[in-house]
Design an enzyme around this catalytic site. Sequence first.
Site, PDB file in Angstrom:
ATOM      1  N   CYS A  61     -38.718 -77.028  15.904  1.00  0.00           N
ATOM      2  CA  CYS A  61     -39.501 -77.765  16.910  1.00  0.00           C
ATOM      3  C   CYS A  61     -38.791 -77.829  18.261  1.00  0.00           C
ATOM      4  O   CYS A  61     -39.409 -78.201  19.263  1.00  0.00           O
ATOM      5  CB  CYS A  61     -39.762 -79.193  16.433  1.00  0.00           C
ATOM      6  SG  CYS A  61     -40.750 -79.306  14.934  1.00  0.00           S
ATOM      7  N   HIS A 106     -55.193 -70.814  17.181  1.00  0.00           N
ATOM      8  CA  HIS A 106     -55.229 -70.526  18.621  1.00  0.00           C
ATOM      9  C   HIS A 106     -56.649 -70.158  19.050  1.00  0.00           C
ATOM     10  O   HIS A 106     -57.132 -70.590  20.100  1.00  0.00           O
ATOM     11  CB  HIS A 106     -54.297 -69.356  18.962  1.00  0.00           C
ATOM     12  CG  HIS A 106     -52.858 -69.564  18.593  1.00  0.00           C
ATOM     13  ND1 HIS A 106     -52.164 -68.699  17.782  1.00  0.00           N
ATOM     14  CD2 HIS A 106     -51.984 -70.550  18.917  1.00  0.00           C
ATOM     15  CE1 HIS A 106     -50.924 -69.118  17.637  1.00  0.00           C
ATOM     16  NE2 HIS A 106     -50.785 -70.250  18.310  1.00  0.00           N
ATOM     17  N   HIS A 112     -53.283 -66.673  16.088  1.00  0.00           N
ATOM     18  CA  HIS A 112     -53.966 -66.805  14.800  1.00  0.00           C
ATOM     19  C   HIS A 112     -55.238 -67.625  14.967  1.00  0.00           C
ATOM     20  O   HIS A 112     -55.652 -67.965  16.083  1.00  0.00           O
ATOM     21  CB  HIS A 112     -53.040 -67.385  13.736  1.00  0.00           C
ATOM     22  CG  HIS A 112     -52.445 -68.732  14.068  1.00  0.00           C
ATOM     23  ND1 HIS A 112     -53.203 -69.848  14.322  1.00  0.00           N
ATOM     24  CD2 HIS A 112     -51.145 -69.132  14.183  1.00  0.00           C
ATOM     25  CE1 HIS A 112     -52.421 -70.881  14.573  1.00  0.00           C
ATOM     26  NE2 HIS A 112     -51.168 -70.477  14.499  1.00  0.00           N
ATOM     27  N   CYS A 117     -34.369 -80.642  15.107  1.00  0.00           N
ATOM     28  CA  CYS A 117     -35.065 -79.579  14.387  1.00  0.00           C
ATOM     29  C   CYS A 117     -35.116 -78.357  15.296  1.00  0.00           C
ATOM     30  O   CYS A 117     -35.734 -78.402  16.368  1.00  0.00           O
ATOM     31  CB  CYS A 117     -36.483 -80.009  13.999  1.00  0.00           C
ATOM     32  SG  CYS A 117     -37.450 -78.670  13.254  1.00  0.00           S
ATOM     33  N   LYS A 169     -46.965 -69.584   9.807  1.00  0.00           N
ATOM     34  CA  LYS A 169     -46.326 -68.285   9.620  1.00  0.00           C
ATOM     35  C   LYS A 169     -45.329 -68.361   8.469  1.00  0.00           C
ATOM     36  O   LYS A 169     -45.189 -67.433   7.672  1.00  0.00           O
ATOM     37  CB  LYS A 169     -45.631 -67.865  10.913  1.00  0.00           C
ATOM     38  CG  LYS A 169     -45.018 -66.471  10.854  1.00  0.00           C
ATOM     39  CD  LYS A 169     -44.311 -66.142  12.147  1.00  0.00           C
ATOM     40  CE  LYS A 169     -43.660 -64.752  12.062  1.00  0.00           C
ATOM     41  NZ  LYS A 169     -42.861 -64.460  13.266  1.00  0.00           N
ATOM     42  N   LYS A 193     -51.982 -76.479   6.155  1.00  0.00           N
ATOM     43  CA  LYS A 193     -52.057 -76.070   7.554  1.00  0.00           C
ATOM     44  C   LYS A 193     -51.582 -74.625   7.685  1.00  0.00           C
ATOM     45  O   LYS A 193     -50.608 -74.220   7.059  1.00  0.00           O
ATOM     46  CB  LYS A 193     -51.180 -76.984   8.408  1.00  0.00           C
ATOM     47  CG  LYS A 193     -51.131 -76.571   9.877  1.00  0.00           C
ATOM     48  CD  LYS A 193     -50.022 -77.297  10.602  1.00  0.00           C
ATOM     49  CE  LYS A 193     -49.842 -76.735  12.009  1.00  0.00           C
ATOM     50  NZ  LYS A 193     -48.654 -77.287  12.680  1.00  0.00           N
ATOM     51  N   HIS A 217     -41.975 -78.463   9.698  1.00  0.00           N
ATOM     52  CA  HIS A 217     -41.229 -77.360   9.099  1.00  0.00           C
ATOM     53  C   HIS A 217     -40.650 -77.693   7.722  1.00  0.00           C
ATOM     54  O   HIS A 217     -40.111 -76.817   7.048  1.00  0.00           O
ATOM     55  CB  HIS A 217     -40.106 -76.913  10.047  1.00  0.00           C
ATOM     56  CG  HIS A 217     -40.618 -76.330  11.319  1.00  0.00           C
ATOM     57  ND1 HIS A 217     -40.835 -77.097  12.453  1.00  0.00           N
ATOM     58  CD2 HIS A 217     -41.000 -75.073  11.641  1.00  0.00           C
ATOM     59  CE1 HIS A 217     -41.314 -76.319  13.411  1.00  0.00           C
ATOM     60  NE2 HIS A 217     -41.422 -75.094  12.946  1.00  0.00           N
ATOM     61  N   CYS A 228     -38.400 -82.729   8.789  1.00  0.00           N
ATOM     62  CA  CYS A 228     -39.354 -82.473   9.875  1.00  0.00           C
ATOM     63  C   CYS A 228     -40.746 -82.334   9.266  1.00  0.00           C
ATOM     64  O   CYS A 228     -40.937 -81.550   8.324  1.00  0.00           O
ATOM     65  CB  CYS A 228     -38.967 -81.197  10.625  1.00  0.00           C
ATOM     66  SG  CYS A 228     -40.303 -80.514  11.624  1.00  0.00           S
TER      67      CYS A 228
END
Length: 642
Positions: free
Chosen positions: A130, A22, A19, A127, A299, A296, A147, A144
């Site tokens: 993670c 990256h 995405h 988690c 997905k 942020k 997440h 977390c």
Amino acid sequence: MSTPFYITTPIYYVNARPHLGHAYTTVCADVINRYHQMITKETYFLTGTDEHGDKILRAAHKEGLTPRAYVDKISNLFRQLWPQLNIVNDDFIRTTDSKHIAVVKSVLQKIYDQEDIYFSEYEGKYCFGCERFYTDRELVDGKCPDHEVEPEIIKESNYFFKMSKYQQWLIDYINDNPDLIRPERYRNEVLAFLREPLDDLCISRPKSRIKWGITLPFDKDYVTYVWFDALINYISALDYPDGEKFKKYWPVAQHVVAKDILKPHGIFWPIMLKAAGLPIYRHLNVHGYWNVDQSKMSKTLGNVIEPLQLKNIYGLDAFRYFLIRDMVFGLDSNFNEAALVQRTNTDLANDLGNLFSRVVTMVHKYFKGVVPVINPTIEQELALGLSEKAAHTVATYQHAMANFAFNKAMVATWEFINQLNKYIDVTAPWSLAKNKASRPQLEVVLYNLLEGLRVIAGLIYPVMPDTAAIMIHHLGLDAKESFYKIERIKAWKTLTPGIQLPKTKTLFPRIEIEKKEPNATMNDQPDSLDPPIKSEISIDNFGDIDLRIATIIKAEAIARAKKLLKLEVDLGEAAPRTLVAGIAESYQPESLVGKQVVVVANLKPAKLMGVRSQGMVLAASTDNETVILSLNKPMPPGTPVR
């Protein structure tokens, strides 16, 4: 021979498609790699994919694939994307490569043999997203931070790495090497974390729970924790321990990472290197997030931006330029497609594109496309300090690029573009062309402008290599030659008179926004406009309001004030001013530093939440969002707004 240069991206986790985040990290690495090639360094650029762990296993099962088939598929998406974004990496490593696996096992065995790894039972908060245990102080409201779910309690026997043994060493090392982690805010963040006792790191997972990973060399019933596996890629790619690449490049290693993986790179990795008896990397360069709708990219949240969509719509170099120009390296930035369009139309189509087209067109119009011969005496009269301005621009650019201040490097380049446009306005070549007696002056003016374009082509090369090559071709030079080498860019009067130039080309066509129906007139507003436009005022009334450009130099939250931020701004006065702005729900303080805004400079001071505010920042507000009024190009602080 100059010192070599080694740059790495993180190896990207293959539980999802690539995405915008990256793309940004990898474009940054490509830009800094190209810059070091400009200064004639021998460079090595590494990227790749991280392919082990429970998340990979789950993603593979979801798609009905074996783990190997799944990682091959997603890793290939990353590998294929980079050339399409004009990213030229030297190596692409995968953690499933046999070479990498062998190095991970050798490092593990070495650290185990010196008794820095021990076996113990542990119960902690884990988690699965993670794939790591969390301490209470790392959680946010018990969840977390990435997440936003509560970790599960897991009790199992595992192997642990004695990180606590090296805590004081790492604190001392960071203090002795203050530029190890940059920007400084992330160095301070790591040191703040190290002020608390450092827990030993669980570096294994039982095969009864996770089988997809590298088996521990000293216990076949366990696989390696994904971070202990992944981080080692930076040396396994260099053929550690005896490879020539390792000897040449590891002593100058620099990493580029996003801030969400600061802890593994700023704490785990240097301690792992120390325990293995290896030198520490030269720099860890940390950038912020690209936020979409103030969040942020994730997905899970469904707000992921795919880079190829933007590149295919707006063009590759425009996309790369936007990424580099609109994010201050180290701070968060908000992605906005409208901002990409505006940046393309103003900076690229208007400023650079029009300048290039005007100059090359005038050379064809007045000299049949041939680079003119210049008279040295007249050149002195009409130089107007252009070569000195070019030299200053290159120096500013180099300082910015060396410190990963890519946006500042582009700002400096665009200031020079503006100087060339002003040079055209001052010298008025169209007027010089009207009189045969002023032809020598015209030759000098157009030659200087061509030289200025050559300098610009070199400076934009790391960010927009294709555009730079087009410009160089239309300046009669060979784009395959090293036109981008910094020493060539610094030189002035390098174009050879008499060369025939190709006809001009549009570098960046303007992007037309879909036009909406025009609003009603001021005196006939629709009933739906809410709030309605206020009563008319005279120009004299408006003249009483003193609007000025200000640069935000500091921003911070105000205790107990949910909506207010305290800003320090440079208004071009002897000392900064303090303003209070009701924008805290729409902006993080760190994202505002460096922005230029419009302020009411002559507003009567008022005290808000105990802070004296000397002015007001202009902003547009809806029920859901507040957006400050900012500029599309820099202006001196204190400039009046009319």
